[in-house]
Design an enzyme around this catalytic site. Sequence first.
Site, PDB file in Angstrom:
ATOM      1  CB  CYS A   1       2.071   2.682   9.401  1.00 12.74           C
ATOM      2  SG  CYS A   1       1.558   1.312   8.363  1.00 12.74           S
ATOM      3  CG  ASN A  29      -5.291   4.048   9.056  1.00 10.29           C
ATOM      4  OD1 ASN A  29      -5.702   5.148   8.712  1.00 10.29           O
ATOM      5  ND2 ASN A  29      -4.164   3.907   9.722  1.00 10.29           N
ATOM      6  CG  HIS A  55      -0.175  -6.893   4.904  1.00 12.58           C
ATOM      7  ND1 HIS A  55      -0.194  -6.516   6.231  1.00 12.58           N
ATOM      8  CD2 HIS A  55       0.136  -5.793   4.207  1.00 12.58           C
ATOM      9  CE1 HIS A  55       0.104  -5.234   6.318  1.00 12.58           C
ATOM     10  NE2 HIS A  55       0.303  -4.767   5.099  1.00 12.58           N
ATOM     11  CB  SER A 107      -2.200  -3.621   1.013  1.00 13.79           C
ATOM     12  OG  SER A 107      -1.217  -4.382   1.658  1.00 13.79           O
ATOM     13  CD  GLN A 126      -6.996  -0.986   7.086  1.00 13.00           C
ATOM     14  OE1 GLN A 126      -7.756  -1.961   7.189  1.00 13.00           O
ATOM     15  NE2 GLN A 126      -5.763  -1.026   7.553  1.00 13.00           N
ATOM     16  CB  THR A 154      12.571  -9.418 -10.457  1.00 11.07           C
ATOM     17  OG1 THR A 154      13.758  -9.167 -11.210  1.00 11.07           O
ATOM     18  CG2 THR A 154      12.084 -10.835 -10.720  1.00 11.07           C
ATOM     19  N   GLY A 203       0.791  -1.219   0.000  1.00 11.70           N
ATOM     20  CA  GLY A 203       0.000   0.000   0.000  1.00 11.70           C
ATOM     21  C   GLY A 203       0.825   1.272   0.000  1.00 11.70           C
ATOM     22  CB  THR A 204       3.833   2.340   1.903  1.00  9.67           C
ATOM     23  OG1 THR A 204       3.231   2.304   3.199  1.00  9.67           O
ATOM     24  CG2 THR A 204       4.823   3.501   1.854  1.00  9.67           C
TER      25      THR A 204
END
Length: 385
Positions: free
Chosen positions: A327, A150, A202, A200, A180, A238, A70-71
């Site tokens: 975060c 979040n 995770h 994201s 979120q 990659t 996400g970042t």
Amino acid sequence: MEVYLDNCATTKPREEVIEEMLHVLREEYGNPSSLHRKGFNAEKKIEEVRENIGRFLNVSSDEIYFTSGGTESNNLAIQSIIDKCHKKGKHIITSKIEHPSVLNVLEYYEQKGYEITYLDVDSNGLISLEQFRDSIRDDTILVCIMLVNNEVGSIQPIDKIKDILRKEKSKALLHVDGIQAFGKVPVNIKGWGIDTFSFSGHKIYGPKGIGGLFVDKKIKLNPIIFGGNQERGLRSGTENVPGIVGLGKAVEIMEKNYEKESEKVKRIKNYFIKRLRENIELIKINSPMSEKCSPYILNVSFKYVKGEVLLHYLEDKEIYVSTGSACSSKGTEKSHVLKAMGLSPLDIDGAIRFCFSYENTINDVDYTVDVLKNSVEEIRQITMR
């Protein structure tokens, strides 16, 4: 028993995700850029996941780009749009309650001469559309608003923002931090006129280190990372094939279970609130108590209790929560989200974020509230002497 209620920080990967990733690590380890069969097989898997995510978001697969999370997605969207549009103006609109991966980037550009308008939020963590309309200028090039906050779960009226931009004849692009929101609340990227949308892996029971960015095909963005021109030149490096495949499996399961898991989580959250109110005095629910809140997030203040102290009391009983955004929770600053919502220092200090998942049960809630009640009473015996 163990109760995990920190699912906004990260989720436990599903077993099917882990199995799929292990298969790729063991068997499909080729570089997608290689010309031989191993490379072709890896590339094929990436494109299958791109198709699946495009279908889930109801967008074209060639509008999906994979990133490290996400970042990076927020940085890629914001920096690329600014690079593309800097000759048209230097004004950007955002809110005071964005994630640090948005606010810190904008602060950097502020230092370079850009003007940033930070929209206020009300006591429910919601922006004012009137203030947003009044903030639009001829030189506004970008609007950055998160869909689901979040820390408190408030859902911003993204569907109204593009309409206002059109009525004001603004050509500003709209970036939405959807991290979120992805897989947790309804999203209508094309219908709402979103230009870029970050997500994201995770946060949806997939792996860490993988995320994505939707970029409307009518926009041609410039890269901020240069190299081998992977991801059609927008994001070199990659490809993380195991991560992409794990994300794809998580999306595949989420698509099948979306309604069922969402309904279960709503019941769990409502039961949790009911038991809290019945058993613990001097609390304040900071999340909106309406449909304008994610069913997966609940923020509560326990007066005369330090959130960090309560967190460790719960941890001792195998209950895992957070005091705010993972975060920024190691910082010493008070939550910028709760401050913007107008909470008192007492309420900010005692805030705990509970984030639910499909795996939580009524027994988890009963155990957690019992431990909370005892812990809060014990702490208050010291703090309220």
